[in-house]
Design a protein around this motif. Structure first.
Motif, PDB file in Angstrom:
ATOM      1  N   TYR A  52       0.327  -4.573  -2.879  1.00 27.58           N
ATOM      2  CA  TYR A  52       0.233  -3.928  -4.195  1.00 27.58           C
ATOM      3  C   TYR A  52      -0.449  -2.567  -4.092  1.00 27.58           C
ATOM      4  CZ  TYR A  52      -1.696  -2.430  -8.573  1.00 27.58           C
ATOM      5  OH  TYR A  52      -2.051  -1.646  -9.639  1.00 27.58           O
ATOM      6  N   TRP A  53      -1.600  -2.522  -3.429  1.00 28.45           N
ATOM      7  CA  TRP A  53      -2.338  -1.255  -3.368  1.00 28.45           C
ATOM      8  C   TRP A  53      -1.628  -0.237  -2.481  1.00 28.45           C
ATOM      9  CZ3 TRP A  53      -5.428   0.464  -6.814  1.00 28.45           C
ATOM     10  CH2 TRP A  53      -6.155  -0.421  -7.606  1.00 28.45           C
ATOM     11  N   THR A  54      -0.933  -0.695  -1.474  1.00 27.02           N
ATOM     12  CA  THR A  54      -0.118   0.221  -0.665  1.00 27.02           C
ATOM     13  C   THR A  54       0.937   0.884  -1.538  1.00 27.02           C
ATOM     14  OG1 THR A  54      -0.495  -1.067   1.356  1.00 27.02           O
ATOM     15  CG2 THR A  54       1.432   0.388   1.312  1.00 27.02           C
ATOM     16  N   LEU A  55       1.640   0.094  -2.340  1.00 32.22           N
ATOM     17  CA  LEU A  55       2.638   0.642  -3.257  1.00 32.22           C
ATOM     18  C   LEU A  55       2.002   1.539  -4.306  1.00 32.22           C
ATOM     19  CD1 LEU A  55       4.754  -2.588  -3.714  1.00 32.22           C
ATOM     20  CD2 LEU A  55       5.631  -0.428  -2.814  1.00 32.22           C
ATOM     21  N   HIS A  56       0.835   1.143  -4.792  1.00 34.36           N
ATOM     22  CA  HIS A  56       0.111   1.932  -5.791  1.00 34.36           C
ATOM     23  C   HIS A  56      -0.136   3.344  -5.282  1.00 34.36           C
ATOM     24  CE1 HIS A  56      -2.780   2.293  -9.201  1.00 34.36           C
ATOM     25  NE2 HIS A  56      -3.369   3.153  -8.388  1.00 34.36           N
ATOM     26  N   PHE A  57      -0.603   3.449  -4.036  1.00 38.85           N
ATOM     27  CA  PHE A  57      -0.882   4.764  -3.465  1.00 38.85           C
ATOM     28  C   PHE A  57       0.406   5.494  -3.096  1.00 38.85           C
ATOM     29  CE2 PHE A  57      -5.012   2.611  -2.083  1.00 38.85           C
ATOM     30  CZ  PHE A  57      -5.734   3.145  -3.139  1.00 38.85           C
ATOM     31  N   GLN A  58       1.355   4.788  -2.494  1.00 36.63           N
ATOM     32  CA  GLN A  58       2.574   5.437  -2.024  1.00 36.63           C
ATOM     33  C   GLN A  58       3.392   6.010  -3.179  1.00 36.63           C
ATOM     34  OE1 GLN A  58       5.870   3.197  -1.778  1.00 36.63           O
ATOM     35  NE2 GLN A  58       7.115   4.785  -0.822  1.00 36.63           N
ATOM     36  N   ARG A  59       3.476   5.300  -4.303  1.00 36.44           N
ATOM     37  CA  ARG A  59       4.324   5.720  -5.414  1.00 36.44           C
ATOM     38  C   ARG A  59       3.569   6.484  -6.503  1.00 36.44           C
ATOM     39  NH1 ARG A  59       9.489   3.523  -5.522  1.00 36.44           N
ATOM     40  NH2 ARG A  59       9.762   5.165  -7.078  1.00 36.44           N
TER      41      ARG A  59
END
Length: 309
Positions: free
Chosen positions: A101-108
């Motif tokens: 979730y946090w990876t996607l939060h930062f990436q997007r």
């Protein structure tokens, strides 16, 4: 024969319920209500009083109620019995999903979109495609491995670092100081999965954080003490680190006056990335007790700091 249970400071009732369900023939004694210390054969504990394990002369194993072993390492003395980490697949899945979730939060750029929405702005932001977005997973134990593989399966470019060489499918495997430096220099997100021990206390200090590429993001889900807070705060303030999702802290609960609460690029959660479920955890405990009763080794055995050569 009985099981000593102490999930302090949390609730014991669901653990009693499921242990009775899975092991109906073995009584459960909730600490400190132990009618006969000689009857205790297994100890299922979390934050147990120092030195108490020595009171049980027939103790055959200590089954720790968590994956992190710093509370065991803090025990001044331990009996010569197997000590078993709790590796619950459901907890590993929760932690992997938290990291994803946090990876996607930062990436997007979701935080930037939240800011734009407050101003009613319909702006699209550029982002790096997942295949070119570098995620460094530092620490490839059982949890770190599951996190690395989960993120890799979502088509991110994963750099996995461990002290010793490992091979994980879909992961660029690195080790040693040169490997760590390479991982940090290329990472858009760094996920800390290192356990806390004498070798990893303040592992991420000012020197290692200076290896990060400008604007890299941090996700910490293992233990707060693996980071030097002063160095991390400096990096967040000077822009070396873009943002940090912190689920664990050197002092918990995080004090109300701690600077992390006020920093706009820090996201605080209360050590909830991988909740321990009594239902599934007790199934794992029961499996290990059944192994021991059959003369087999439990899994996974942990060697505490006091017994490491």
């Amino acid at each position: 024969m009985g099981i000593l249970l102490n999930n302090a400071p949390y609730d014991n009732d669901p653990w009693v319920h499921y242990l009775n369900q899975y092991l109906p023939d073995i009584p459960v004694f909730v600490y400190p209500d132990v009618p006969d210390v000689k009857a205790v054969k297994y100890a299922a504990t979390w934050d147990h009083p120092a030195g108490d394990f020595e009171r049980y002369p027939n103790l055959r194993a200590i089954l720790h109620l968590g994956a992190g072993m710093d509370l065991i390492d803090a025990q001044p003395t331990l009996p010569d019995v197997p000590i078993v980490r709790l590796v619950d697949p459901e907890v590993g899945l929760d932690m992997a999903q938290f990291a994803l979730y946090w990876t996607l939060h930062f990436q997007r750029n979701f935080e930037q979109y939240r800011t734009l929405a407050r101003d009613s702005r319909w702006d699209r932001l550029d982002y790096i495609n997942s295949k070119r977005y570098n995620v460094a997973v530092v620490g490839l134990g059982l949890i770190g491995t599951q996190i690395a593989q989960t993120i890799a399966s979502n088509r991110f470019k994963v750099l996995g670092w461990s002290r010793r060489s490992q091979i994980l499918e879909g992961v660029t495997n690195l080790n040693g100081e040169d490997g760590l430096k390479r991982a940090l220099e290329h990472a858009d997100v760094v996920i800390n999965c290192l356990p806390l021990n004498d070798n990893t206390h303040h592992f991420f200090d000012s020197e290692k954080l200076a290896w990060l590429k400008q604007g890299a993001n941090i996700i910490n889900i293992s233990r707060g003490g693996v980071f030097d807070d002063t160095a991390l705060i400096d990096g967040l303030n000077n822009g070396r680190i873009g943002a940090a999702a912190l689920d664990v802290f050197a002092v918990e609960p995080l004090p109300e006056d701690h600077v992390y609460w006020q920093m706009p690029n820090v996201f605080v959660t209360p050590h909830m990335s991988g909740a321990t479920y009594a239902r599934s955890a007790c199934r794992t405990l029961a499996d290990n007790i059944e192994r021991l009763e059959a003369g087999e080794d439990p899994f996974p055995i942990y060697i505490p700091k006091s017994k490491q050569s």
